[in-house]
Design a protein around this motif. Structure first.
Motif, PDB file in Angstrom:
ATOM      1  N   GLY A  93       4.463  -0.110   1.799  1.00 43.21           N
ATOM      2  CA  GLY A  93       4.677  -1.309   2.614  1.00 43.21           C
ATOM      3  C   GLY A  93       3.369  -2.005   2.882  1.00 43.21           C
ATOM      4  O   GLY A  93       2.326  -1.643   2.338  1.00 43.21           O
ATOM      5  N   ASN A  94       3.422  -3.004   3.768  1.00 36.89           N
ATOM      6  CA  ASN A  94       2.169  -3.685   4.096  1.00 36.89           C
ATOM      7  C   ASN A  94       1.327  -2.797   5.009  1.00 36.89           C
ATOM      8  O   ASN A  94       1.828  -1.857   5.638  1.00 36.89           O
ATOM      9  N   TYR A 107       0.845  -1.186   0.000  1.00 34.72           N
ATOM     10  CA  TYR A 107       0.000   0.000   0.000  1.00 34.72           C
ATOM     11  C   TYR A 107       0.884   1.241   0.000  1.00 34.72           C
ATOM     12  O   TYR A 107       2.060   1.176   0.359  1.00 34.72           O
ATOM     13  N   LEU A 108       0.300   2.371  -0.372  1.00 34.94           N
ATOM     14  CA  LEU A 108       0.989   3.657  -0.350  1.00 34.94           C
ATOM     15  C   LEU A 108       0.347   4.575   0.677  1.00 34.94           C
ATOM     16  O   LEU A 108      -0.874   4.591   0.824  1.00 34.94           O
ATOM     17  N   MET A 109       1.180   5.339   1.384  1.00 37.07           N
ATOM     18  CA  MET A 109       0.694   6.341   2.322  1.00 37.07           C
ATOM     19  C   MET A 109       1.442   7.640   2.035  1.00 37.07           C
ATOM     20  O   MET A 109       2.668   7.694   2.168  1.00 37.07           O
ATOM     21  N   PRO A 110       0.736   8.686   1.592  1.00 37.36           N
ATOM     22  CA  PRO A 110       1.412   9.957   1.315  1.00 37.36           C
ATOM     23  C   PRO A 110       2.088  10.514   2.565  1.00 37.36           C
ATOM     24  O   PRO A 110       1.598  10.349   3.683  1.00 37.36           O
ATOM     25  N   ILE A 111       3.207  11.165   2.365  1.00 35.56           N
ATOM     26  CA  ILE A 111       3.922  11.817   3.459  1.00 35.56           C
ATOM     27  C   ILE A 111       3.555  13.293   3.421  1.00 35.56           C
ATOM     28  O   ILE A 111       3.747  13.957   2.396  1.00 35.56           O
ATOM     29  N   PRO A 112       3.019  13.830   4.517  1.00 36.84           N
ATOM     30  CA  PRO A 112       2.641  15.244   4.522  1.00 36.84           C
ATOM     31  C   PRO A 112       3.851  16.149   4.258  1.00 36.84           C
ATOM     32  O   PRO A 112       4.950  15.900   4.758  1.00 36.84           O
ATOM     33  N   ALA A 113       3.632  17.178   3.468  1.00 33.30           N
ATOM     34  CA  ALA A 113       4.687  18.153   3.186  1.00 33.30           C
ATOM     35  C   ALA A 113       5.197  18.742   4.498  1.00 33.30           C
ATOM     36  O   ALA A 113       4.430  18.995   5.420  1.00 33.30           O
ATOM     37  N   ILE A 142       9.648  -0.422   5.813  1.00 32.44           N
ATOM     38  CA  ILE A 142       8.877   0.090   4.676  1.00 32.44           C
ATOM     39  C   ILE A 142       9.850   0.843   3.773  1.00 32.44           C
ATOM     40  O   ILE A 142      11.025   0.963   4.098  1.00 32.44           O
ATOM     41  N   GLU A 143       9.370   1.335   2.646  1.00 33.16           N
ATOM     42  CA  GLU A 143      10.253   2.076   1.756  1.00 33.16           C
ATOM     43  C   GLU A 143       9.639   3.411   1.389  1.00 33.16           C
ATOM     44  O   GLU A 143       8.430   3.601   1.503  1.00 33.16           O
ATOM     45  N   ILE A 144      10.508   4.312   0.963  1.00 32.88           N
ATOM     46  CA  ILE A 144      10.055   5.624   0.506  1.00 32.88           C
ATOM     47  C   ILE A 144      10.108   5.612  -1.021  1.00 32.88           C
ATOM     48  O   ILE A 144      11.083   5.140  -1.601  1.00 32.88           O
ATOM     49  N   VAL A 145       9.022   6.075  -1.639  1.00 36.36           N
ATOM     50  CA  VAL A 145       8.931   6.095  -3.100  1.00 36.36           C
ATOM     51  C   VAL A 145       8.408   7.453  -3.551  1.00 36.36           C
ATOM     52  O   VAL A 145       7.837   8.209  -2.765  1.00 36.36           O
ATOM     53  N   ASN A 175       2.285  -2.304   8.871  1.00 35.99           N
ATOM     54  CA  ASN A 175       3.485  -1.503   9.117  1.00 35.99           C
ATOM     55  C   ASN A 175       3.271  -0.026   8.771  1.00 35.99           C
ATOM     56  O   ASN A 175       3.833   0.847   9.426  1.00 35.99           O
ATOM     57  N   LEU A 176       2.447   0.247   7.762  1.00 35.52           N
ATOM     58  CA  LEU A 176       2.160   1.645   7.442  1.00 35.52           C
ATOM     59  C   LEU A 176       1.349   2.315   8.549  1.00 35.52           C
ATOM     60  O   LEU A 176       1.585   3.484   8.874  1.00 35.52           O
ATOM     61  N   ILE A 177       0.410   1.584   9.135  1.00 34.36           N
ATOM     62  CA  ILE A 177      -0.371   2.137  10.257  1.00 34.36           C
ATOM     63  C   ILE A 177       0.541   2.423  11.444  1.00 34.36           C
ATOM     64  O   ILE A 177       0.447   3.479  12.085  1.00 34.36           O
ATOM     65  N   LYS A 178       1.456   1.511  11.735  1.00 35.02           N
ATOM     66  CA  LYS A 178       2.415   1.720  12.825  1.00 35.02           C
ATOM     67  C   LYS A 178       3.312   2.919  12.512  1.00 35.02           C
ATOM     68  O   LYS A 178       3.599   3.729  13.400  1.00 35.02           O
ATOM     69  N   ALA A 179       3.768   3.022  11.262  1.00 34.43           N
ATOM     70  CA  ALA A 179       4.630   4.143  10.874  1.00 34.43           C
ATOM     71  C   ALA A 179       3.892   5.470  10.986  1.00 34.43           C
ATOM     72  O   ALA A 179       4.460   6.474  11.431  1.00 34.43           O
ATOM     73  N   LYS A 180       2.625   5.481  10.593  1.00 36.47           N
ATOM     74  CA  LYS A 180       1.827   6.708  10.680  1.00 36.47           C
ATOM     75  C   LYS A 180       1.739   7.189  12.127  1.00 36.47           C
ATOM     76  O   LYS A 180       1.940   8.373  12.418  1.00 36.47           O
TER      77      LYS A 180
END
Length: 77
Positions: A53-54, A6-12, A28-31, A57-62
């Protein structure tokens, strides 16, 4: 079968140090992905960073990024 990504945008304005910490901590990775809302020129669209990432892991990273940003902002109180 490969796990879905999945993709999760990174806030500016999110500090790169916090992004890098989350990437390393949660595997996870940055794209770079095109900003679809701003696609005036399909040949060269503007890009933005996103985390990939999966889902878990994206929820944890957020949550991690949110907490780290709160810590940074408290320094300005």
């Amino acid at each position: 079968m490969e796990e879905r990504k999945y993709l999760m945008p990174i806030p500016a304005g999110t500090p790169y140090s916090i992004i890098a910490e989350a990437v390393n901590k949660f595997g996870i990775e940055i794209v770079e992905v095109p900003i679809k809302e701003a696609m005036l020129n399909n040949e060269n669209p503007p890009m933005m960073w996103a985390l990939k990432g999966n889902y878990e892991n994206l929820i944890k990273a957020k949550e991690f990024i949110r907490k780290r940003l709160e810590e940074v902002l408290k320094k300005f109180e």
